[in-house]
Design a protein around this motif. Structure first.
Motif, PDB file in Angstrom:
ATOM      1  N   VAL A 124      31.014 -21.426   5.164  1.00 42.91           N
ATOM      2  CA  VAL A 124      31.549 -20.715   3.872  1.00 42.91           C
ATOM      3  C   VAL A 124      33.053 -20.472   4.665  1.00 42.91           C
ATOM      4  O   VAL A 124      33.232 -19.864   5.231  1.00 42.91           O
ATOM      5  N   SER A 125      34.005 -21.138   3.492  1.00 40.33           N
ATOM      6  CA  SER A 125      35.394 -20.854   4.145  1.00 40.33           C
ATOM      7  C   SER A 125      36.083 -19.533   4.075  1.00 40.33           C
ATOM      8  O   SER A 125      35.420 -18.637   3.311  1.00 40.33           O
ATOM      9  N   ALA A 126      36.943 -19.181   4.687  1.00 42.02           N
ATOM     10  CA  ALA A 126      37.344 -18.133   4.919  1.00 42.02           C
ATOM     11  C   ALA A 126      38.209 -17.787   3.341  1.00 42.02           C
ATOM     12  O   ALA A 126      38.245 -16.636   2.913  1.00 42.02           O
ATOM     13  N   GLU A 127      38.778 -18.928   3.058  1.00 44.85           N
ATOM     14  CA  GLU A 127      39.231 -18.517   1.554  1.00 44.85           C
ATOM     15  C   GLU A 127      38.372 -18.191   0.284  1.00 44.85           C
ATOM     16  O   GLU A 127      38.852 -17.427  -0.447  1.00 44.85           O
ATOM     17  N   VAL A 128      37.217 -18.691   0.487  1.00 42.64           N
ATOM     18  CA  VAL A 128      35.962 -18.242  -0.528  1.00 42.64           C
ATOM     19  C   VAL A 128      35.754 -16.941   0.027  1.00 42.64           C
ATOM     20  O   VAL A 128      35.448 -16.042  -1.153  1.00 42.64           O
ATOM     21  N   LEU A 129      35.646 -16.577   1.014  1.00 45.62           N
ATOM     22  CA  LEU A 129      35.273 -15.020   1.480  1.00 45.62           C
ATOM     23  C   LEU A 129      36.122 -14.089   1.174  1.00 45.62           C
ATOM     24  O   LEU A 129      36.119 -12.957   0.646  1.00 45.62           O
ATOM     25  N   ALA A 130      37.438 -14.557   0.989  1.00 46.85           N
ATOM     26  CA  ALA A 130      38.650 -13.545   0.589  1.00 46.85           C
ATOM     27  C   ALA A 130      38.671 -13.280  -0.769  1.00 46.85           C
ATOM     28  O   ALA A 130      39.257 -12.421  -1.225  1.00 46.85           O
ATOM     29  N   LEU A 131      37.691 -14.142  -1.667  1.00 50.05           N
ATOM     30  CA  LEU A 131      37.666 -13.813  -3.080  1.00 50.05           C
ATOM     31  C   LEU A 131      36.803 -12.564  -3.235  1.00 50.05           C
ATOM     32  O   LEU A 131      36.866 -11.959  -4.241  1.00 50.05           O
ATOM     33  N   ALA A 132      36.098 -12.241  -2.103  1.00 46.09           N
ATOM     34  CA  ALA A 132      34.986 -11.071  -2.335  1.00 46.09           C
ATOM     35  C   ALA A 132      35.606  -9.675  -2.466  1.00 46.09           C
ATOM     36  O   ALA A 132      36.811  -9.619  -2.092  1.00 46.09           O
ATOM     37  N   ARG A 133      34.929  -8.898  -2.781  1.00 45.64           N
ATOM     38  CA  ARG A 133      35.452  -7.359  -2.700  1.00 45.64           C
ATOM     39  C   ARG A 133      35.686  -7.026  -1.316  1.00 45.64           C
ATOM     40  O   ARG A 133      35.043  -7.253  -0.477  1.00 45.64           O
ATOM     41  N   ARG A 134      36.737  -6.220  -1.017  1.00 39.78           N
ATOM     42  CA  ARG A 134      37.179  -6.027   0.200  1.00 39.78           C
ATOM     43  C   ARG A 134      36.410  -5.068   1.011  1.00 39.78           C
ATOM     44  O   ARG A 134      36.212  -5.121   2.220  1.00 39.78           O
ATOM     45  N   ASP A 135      35.946  -4.196   0.265  1.00 40.03           N
ATOM     46  CA  ASP A 135      35.060  -3.115   0.631  1.00 40.03           C
ATOM     47  C   ASP A 135      33.294  -3.645   1.101  1.00 40.03           C
ATOM     48  O   ASP A 135      32.633  -2.866   1.383  1.00 40.03           O
ATOM     49  N   ALA A 136      33.000  -4.934   0.633  1.00 37.47           N
ATOM     50  CA  ALA A 136      31.759  -5.386   0.589  1.00 37.47           C
ATOM     51  C   ALA A 136      31.450  -5.645   2.139  1.00 37.47           C
ATOM     52  O   ALA A 136      32.474  -6.171   3.003  1.00 37.47           O
ATOM     53  N   GLU A 137      30.162  -5.368   2.620  1.00 34.62           N
ATOM     54  CA  GLU A 137      29.976  -5.460   3.943  1.00 34.62           C
ATOM     55  C   GLU A 137      29.734  -7.115   4.406  1.00 34.62           C
ATOM     56  O   GLU A 137      29.007  -7.693   3.485  1.00 34.62           O
ATOM     57  N   ARG A 138      30.215  -7.548   5.240  1.00 33.02           N
ATOM     58  CA  ARG A 138      30.285  -9.051   5.318  1.00 33.02           C
ATOM     59  C   ARG A 138      29.241  -9.276   6.846  1.00 33.02           C
ATOM     60  O   ARG A 138      29.646  -9.028   7.735  1.00 33.02           O
ATOM     61  N   ILE A 139      28.447 -10.186   6.731  1.00 33.72           N
ATOM     62  CA  ILE A 139      27.341 -10.412   7.741  1.00 33.72           C
ATOM     63  C   ILE A 139      27.396 -11.808   7.935  1.00 33.72           C
ATOM     64  O   ILE A 139      26.685 -12.524   7.110  1.00 33.72           O
ATOM     65  N   GLU A 140      27.812 -12.429   9.199  1.00 32.90           N
ATOM     66  CA  GLU A 140      27.679 -13.865   9.218  1.00 32.90           C
ATOM     67  C   GLU A 140      26.150 -14.492   9.704  1.00 32.90           C
ATOM     68  O   GLU A 140      25.854 -13.676  10.908  1.00 32.90           O
ATOM     69  N   VAL A 141      25.497 -15.164   9.164  1.00 32.55           N
ATOM     70  CA  VAL A 141      24.114 -15.438   9.413  1.00 32.55           C
ATOM     71  C   VAL A 141      24.168 -17.039   9.641  1.00 32.55           C
ATOM     72  O   VAL A 141      23.257 -17.866   9.362  1.00 32.55           O
ATOM     73  N   GLY A 142      25.341 -17.328  10.071  1.00 37.73           N
ATOM     74  CA  GLY A 142      25.766 -18.961  10.363  1.00 37.73           C
ATOM     75  C   GLY A 142      24.462 -19.616  11.305  1.00 37.73           C
ATOM     76  O   GLY A 142      24.248 -18.932  12.293  1.00 37.73           O
ATOM     77  N   LYS A 143      24.281 -20.710  10.875  1.00 37.36           N
ATOM     78  CA  LYS A 143      23.265 -21.768  11.857  1.00 37.36           C
ATOM     79  C   LYS A 143      24.128 -23.005  11.803  1.00 37.36           C
ATOM     80  O   LYS A 143      24.663 -23.379  11.110  1.00 37.36           O
ATOM     81  N   GLN A 144      24.292 -23.340  13.262  1.00 35.84           N
ATOM     82  CA  GLN A 144      24.872 -24.463  13.503  1.00 35.84           C
ATOM     83  C   GLN A 144      23.943 -25.401  14.367  1.00 35.84           C
ATOM     84  O   GLN A 144      23.301 -24.671  15.433  1.00 35.84           O
TER      85      GLN A 144
END
Length: 489
Positions: free
Chosen positions: A251-271
């Protein structure tokens, strides 16, 4: 972010404006609205400025600029028609650590005056960092048409109730939901219709209503391939309502930047080869946060139901009686092909398209290779960079022509998008030669030949005639030797 955004409280604080013409007049008008104590320094004043001086709203220092005019100033605006004077004022302000705006000279300014949308007490400021002020004004004009003028009155009503709301709803998530109801329901409609007393009464009724424990929920949101403009409106709304966002690595940083700033963000990435969080771990996180009454967004690159394990996650949520919904996203095959100028189907070249993944619970050998090797179809292969050699050999072995065109779309739809083209017989070598890395999508079929003529986004496709990047020669030779060994075997 080029500039640090802030809103300055200039009420009853001295500000100097150097200049007495139309530009200075506009700057003074905004400062007066903010309650500043404005001094204008200039030999002559416009009629409006002269009127403000005579009314006692502005102090006038007549004559040529003098450094002592800066004494005590919190802010300075240079709005004359003399560039040398502007340079002098900017230098003096910098020495005294006073913020200065030099009109039409971003390089000498320590702050910029933004384009403003005024819905007092709500103020929206738009800045281009001084690089494109007309563009900022155009954005302001567009926003003016969608932001109702009643927003300010609604904000005043909420301000009067703020302390009582905080006492009533000490938990931030429940308080946020009350505000959403306040700002988008009957209260907002009454304010818009010019009925403040009725709006106040309705807000009081809502505040006195019983407080129910919030029930958590999960929304699976497809973030698309990376370009934030491809996020759906429903997906954007979900991001702005979320308390917790569990997001993939892609998920791109630009998409994440559209979210509420105070929302808790947790990366669950799989590579490939590196699982930050297992699928069971993701399930546990969804359950944990939803059980606490939070609104969870499970944000996935592309579409949740196209190689996104969305089905598995819904089965888990259903099994634990957690409310859920799904917001589709633009899947990578559709987006990468479009941004590379490649139609997935075409009357002359392909009557069908198959979506494949190089990563699945079983091996490649479970795929219907004879069917995949058929002509006049397009194959779109997800997450396949590490598996290209095996994929290439199996297709050729089952009858797909080595001359079949391909396009590898790396970072599709993003500013750094790169398209590498060639034929199936060159696939693995070209990928090594051009150091293609994930995220990349393989498009195989006759339609891939159109990448060269229909390309419209980013750099032109990298074809066989271009020289490999430095440092790739040894890797290319190794790849050729490996392919020869596979072929003879």
């Amino acid at each position: 972010m080029k500039l640090y955004p802030l809103f300055a409280d200039l009420h009853d604080r001295p500000v100097l404006v150097a200049g007495g013409g139309a530009v200075a007049e506009r700057k003074v008008a905004m400062l007066l609205e903010a309650g500043a104590r404005v001094t204008v320094g200039a030999p002559l004043l416009s009629p409006a400025l002269q009127g403000w001086v005579e009314a006692g709203r502005v102090i006038h220092r007549a004559g040529a600029f003098e450094p002592r005019w800066l004494d005590g100033a919190w802010l300075v605006i240079a709005a004359t028609d003399d560039p040398r004077l502007h340079q002098h004022i900017a230098g003096l302000a910098a020495e005294r650590r006073i913020f200065v705006n030099v009109v039409d000279d971003a390089a000498r300014s320590s702050f910029q005056v933004p384009a403003v949308i005024d819905r007092a007490p709500i103020t929206i400021a738009i800045s281009s960092g001084g690089d494109a002020p007309m563009f900022a004004r155009l954005i302001r004009e567009r926003l003016e048409t969608v932001l109702d003028h009643s927003l300010g009155r609604l904000a005043v009503l909420a301000s009067r109730l703020r302390k009582r709301i905080r006492l009533r709803y000490p938990e931030p998530s429940t308080r946020r939901r009350f505000y959403e109801q306040l700002f988008s329901g009957t209260v907002a409609d009454l304010v818009r219709r010019g009925q403040p007393a009725q709006a106040q009464a309705e807000a009081e009724r809502l505040l006195a209503s019983p407080v129910d424990a919030p029930r958590g929920s999960v929304v699976l949101v497809g973030a698309g391939p990376g370009d934030p403009g491809l996020l759906t409106l429903r997906g954007l709304r979900a991001l702005n309502e979320a308390d917790v966002i569990l997001h993939d690595r892609l998920v791109s940083a630009e998409v994440l930047a559209l979210a509420r700033r105070d929302a808790e963000r947790i990366e669950v990435g799989k590579q490939s080869g590196h699982h930050h969080t297992t699928q069971d771990g993701i399930h546990a996180l969804m359950l944990e946060h939803a059980s606490k009454g939070r609104r969870v967004v499970r944000l996935k690159g592309g579409d949740p139901f196209v190689f996104g394990r969305g089905g598995e996650e819904l089965e888990f949520l259903r099994g634990h009686d957690i409310p859920y919904e799904v917001v589709p996203g633009i899947t990578a095959a559709v987006a990468c092909a479009a941004y590379a100028g490649i139609p997935l189907t075409h009357r002359d070249h392909a009557q069908s398209v198959r979506l494949l993944t190089a990563h699945c619970k079983a091996s490649h050998d479970t795929l219907d290779w004879p069917a995949l090797a058929s002509e006049r179809q397009t194959l779109a292969v997800y997450m396949g960079v590490a598996q290209l050699e095996a994929f290439q050999q199996r297709l050729i072995a089952h009858g797909r022509a080595a001359s079949t065109p391909f396009a590898l779309v790396e970072n599709g739809s993003r500013p750094e998008q790169r398209v590498v083209t060639g034929t199936l017989g060159q696939l693995a070598r070209r990928a090594v030669e051009q150091a293609v890395k994930s995220p990349a999508l393989l498009i195989l079929g006759e339609v891939a030949t159109l990448a060269g003529s229909l390309a419209w986004f980013g750099a032109p496709p990298v074809d066989e005639t271009l020289v490999p990047p430095p440092g790739c020669v040894d890797r290319v030779a190794d790849a050729d030797r490996l392919l020869a060994a596979i072929h003879h075997a």
